[in-house]
Write a protein that holds these residues in place. Structure first.
Motif, PDB file in Angstrom:
ATOM      1  N   ARG A 122       0.832  -1.203   0.000  1.00  0.00           N
ATOM      2  CA  ARG A 122       0.000   0.000   0.000  1.00  0.00           C
ATOM      3  C   ARG A 122       0.866   1.251   0.000  1.00  0.00           C
ATOM      4  O   ARG A 122       1.831   1.351   0.747  1.00  0.00           O
ATOM      5  CB  ARG A 122      -0.931  -0.002   1.222  1.00  0.00           C
ATOM      6  CG  ARG A 122      -1.878   1.189   1.301  1.00  0.00           C
ATOM      7  CD  ARG A 122      -2.903   0.988   2.411  1.00  0.00           C
ATOM      8  NE  ARG A 122      -2.281   0.737   3.694  1.00  0.00           N
ATOM      9  CZ  ARG A 122      -1.827   1.691   4.510  1.00  0.00           C
ATOM     10  NH1 ARG A 122      -1.934   2.975   4.162  1.00  0.00           N
ATOM     11  NH2 ARG A 122      -1.286   1.367   5.669  1.00  0.00           N
ATOM     12  N   TYR A 138      -2.334   0.742  -4.308  1.00  0.00           N
ATOM     13  CA  TYR A 138      -1.473  -0.424  -4.167  1.00  0.00           C
ATOM     14  C   TYR A 138      -0.523  -0.543  -5.354  1.00  0.00           C
ATOM     15  O   TYR A 138      -0.886  -0.242  -6.490  1.00  0.00           O
ATOM     16  CB  TYR A 138      -2.303  -1.697  -4.029  1.00  0.00           C
ATOM     17  CG  TYR A 138      -2.902  -1.848  -2.655  1.00  0.00           C
ATOM     18  CD1 TYR A 138      -2.237  -2.558  -1.661  1.00  0.00           C
ATOM     19  CD2 TYR A 138      -4.107  -1.235  -2.330  1.00  0.00           C
ATOM     20  CE1 TYR A 138      -2.774  -2.679  -0.386  1.00  0.00           C
ATOM     21  CE2 TYR A 138      -4.653  -1.346  -1.059  1.00  0.00           C
ATOM     22  CZ  TYR A 138      -3.973  -2.075  -0.095  1.00  0.00           C
ATOM     23  OH  TYR A 138      -4.503  -2.177   1.173  1.00  0.00           O
ATOM     24  N   ARG A 151      -4.608  -9.058   3.603  1.00  0.00           N
ATOM     25  CA  ARG A 151      -4.786  -8.778   2.177  1.00  0.00           C
ATOM     26  C   ARG A 151      -3.500  -8.997   1.380  1.00  0.00           C
ATOM     27  O   ARG A 151      -3.397  -8.599   0.232  1.00  0.00           O
ATOM     28  CB  ARG A 151      -5.259  -7.332   1.995  1.00  0.00           C
ATOM     29  CG  ARG A 151      -6.576  -7.027   2.690  1.00  0.00           C
ATOM     30  CD  ARG A 151      -6.929  -5.560   2.631  1.00  0.00           C
ATOM     31  NE  ARG A 151      -7.139  -5.098   1.266  1.00  0.00           N
ATOM     32  CZ  ARG A 151      -7.446  -3.845   0.940  1.00  0.00           C
ATOM     33  NH1 ARG A 151      -7.556  -2.932   1.900  1.00  0.00           N
ATOM     34  NH2 ARG A 151      -7.630  -3.501  -0.315  1.00  0.00           N
ATOM     35  N   THR A 152      -2.513  -9.632   1.996  1.00  0.00           N
ATOM     36  CA  THR A 152      -1.214  -9.796   1.351  1.00  0.00           C
ATOM     37  C   THR A 152      -1.181 -11.058   0.493  1.00  0.00           C
ATOM     38  O   THR A 152      -1.463 -12.156   0.980  1.00  0.00           O
ATOM     39  CB  THR A 152      -0.094  -9.872   2.406  1.00  0.00           C
ATOM     40  OG1 THR A 152      -0.125  -8.699   3.212  1.00  0.00           O
ATOM     41  CG2 THR A 152       1.262  -9.980   1.733  1.00  0.00           C
ATOM     42  N   ASP A 153      -0.832 -10.887  -0.776  1.00  0.00           N
ATOM     43  CA  ASP A 153      -0.659 -12.002  -1.699  1.00  0.00           C
ATOM     44  C   ASP A 153       0.801 -12.068  -2.132  1.00  0.00           C
ATOM     45  O   ASP A 153       1.469 -11.039  -2.278  1.00  0.00           O
ATOM     46  CB  ASP A 153      -1.539 -11.832  -2.946  1.00  0.00           C
ATOM     47  CG  ASP A 153      -3.019 -11.863  -2.613  1.00  0.00           C
ATOM     48  OD1 ASP A 153      -3.425 -12.722  -1.815  1.00  0.00           O
ATOM     49  OD2 ASP A 153      -3.772 -11.020  -3.156  1.00  0.00           O
ATOM     50  N   THR A 177      -4.405  -6.816  12.460  1.00  0.00           N
ATOM     51  CA  THR A 177      -4.226  -6.668  11.016  1.00  0.00           C
ATOM     52  C   THR A 177      -2.773  -6.975  10.643  1.00  0.00           C
ATOM     53  O   THR A 177      -1.871  -6.900  11.482  1.00  0.00           O
ATOM     54  CB  THR A 177      -4.558  -5.238  10.523  1.00  0.00           C
ATOM     55  OG1 THR A 177      -3.669  -4.308  11.159  1.00  0.00           O
ATOM     56  CG2 THR A 177      -6.001  -4.864  10.817  1.00  0.00           C
ATOM     57  N   GLU A 233      -0.442  -5.931   7.126  1.00  0.00           N
ATOM     58  CA  GLU A 233      -0.482  -5.306   5.801  1.00  0.00           C
ATOM     59  C   GLU A 233       0.906  -4.848   5.386  1.00  0.00           C
ATOM     60  O   GLU A 233       1.702  -4.402   6.220  1.00  0.00           O
ATOM     61  CB  GLU A 233      -1.443  -4.115   5.784  1.00  0.00           C
ATOM     62  CG  GLU A 233      -1.642  -3.547   4.392  1.00  0.00           C
ATOM     63  CD  GLU A 233      -2.807  -2.584   4.309  1.00  0.00           C
ATOM     64  OE1 GLU A 233      -3.386  -2.451   3.219  1.00  0.00           O
ATOM     65  OE2 GLU A 233      -3.151  -1.948   5.324  1.00  0.00           O
TER      66      GLU A 233
END
Length: 244
Positions: free
Chosen positions: A57, A62, A102-104, A149, A151
């Motif tokens: 981010r 992103y 949300r991390t790929d 969280t 991120e």
């Protein structure tokens, strides 16, 4: 005509990377095999590119980024209807983020074919914590701190490891010795061959004025060499106590 069609991706060569494992940890090495199938026309492949990628981010949204890049072979010809298999190994750097929240993380394979649409393949990875990072997570839980969280975000000021981004883990107290003292605890950690470095930002409970002035936040760092949860909990407790 077939060469013309292949140049725009119709009847082009194709590529598929087969990973020996799709669940890894930072510091691992995973075997892989790049399978190339020839299309309807003979084509010259300049090289095979493997990229380990993620996204993080920024203030503008992103951004995708390479964690590592690998170049295989010096070029070859893939003939009509023929197949070629190229074995390799992919090193998973210690800066690879965990696939939490949300991390790929994925491996992208590309064939460099001149004057044509480059065939691509994408394979998702599951990245789990190293034993030392697992011990740090368990130590936080033992102190009543729950992971809220995780991120990846830009490290614009290079405050941590000199990387373009870091993965930040935010913990919130659900009980334990810091329930009445902390709003949250932010941790940026990176393991290595011999030890893990953890940067900790302590957000203390305070009034509105102290929050507006960021006077309720302070940072410290410590090193983890053990996988013993009790020992790591003692180190984490001491690091927090220095800042509350």
């Amino acid at each position: 005509m077939k060469k013309v069609l292949a140049s725009i991706g119709i009847g082009n060569a194709s590529v598929d990377t087969v990973l020996e494992a799709d669940t890894v940890r930072p510091g691992d090495t995973v075997g892989a095999r790049v399978e190339i199938d020839g299309g309807d026309a003979e084509q010259e492949v300049g090289r095979i590119e493997l990229e380990l990628e993620t996204r993080y981010r920024t203030d503008d949204g992103y951004r995708e980024t390479d964690i590592a890049r690998y170049t295989l072979t010096d070029g070859f010809t893939i003939e009509v209807g023929k197949s070629r298999s190229v074995p390799t190994e992919i090193e998973i750097p210690y800066e690879t983020p965990l696939t939490l929240g949300r991390t790929d993380v994925w491996v992208e394979t590309e064939l460099d074919i001149a004057m044509a649409v480059d065939p691509e393949d994408r394979d998702a990875l599951t990245v789990e914590p190293t034993p030392r990072l697992s011990a740090l997570f368990d130590a936080a839980e033992a102190l009543g701190l729950s992971l809220h969280t995780a991120e990846c975000e830009a490290d614009s000021y290079g405050r941590y490891f000199g990387s373009s981004f870091v993965q930040e883990f935010e913990f919130r107290p659900q009980g334990g010795p810091f329930a009445d003292e902390l709003d949250e605890l932010d941790v940026v950690a990176r393991d290595g061959p011999d030890s893990l470095t953890a940067f900790v930002e302590v957000d203390r409970r305070g009034g509105l004025l102290s929050e507006l002035a960021d006077a309720d936040e302070s940072r410290t760092r410590f090193t983890v060499e053990s996988t013993d949860v009790d020992a790591v909990a003692d180190e984490l407790r001491d690091a927090i106590r220095q800042r509350v």
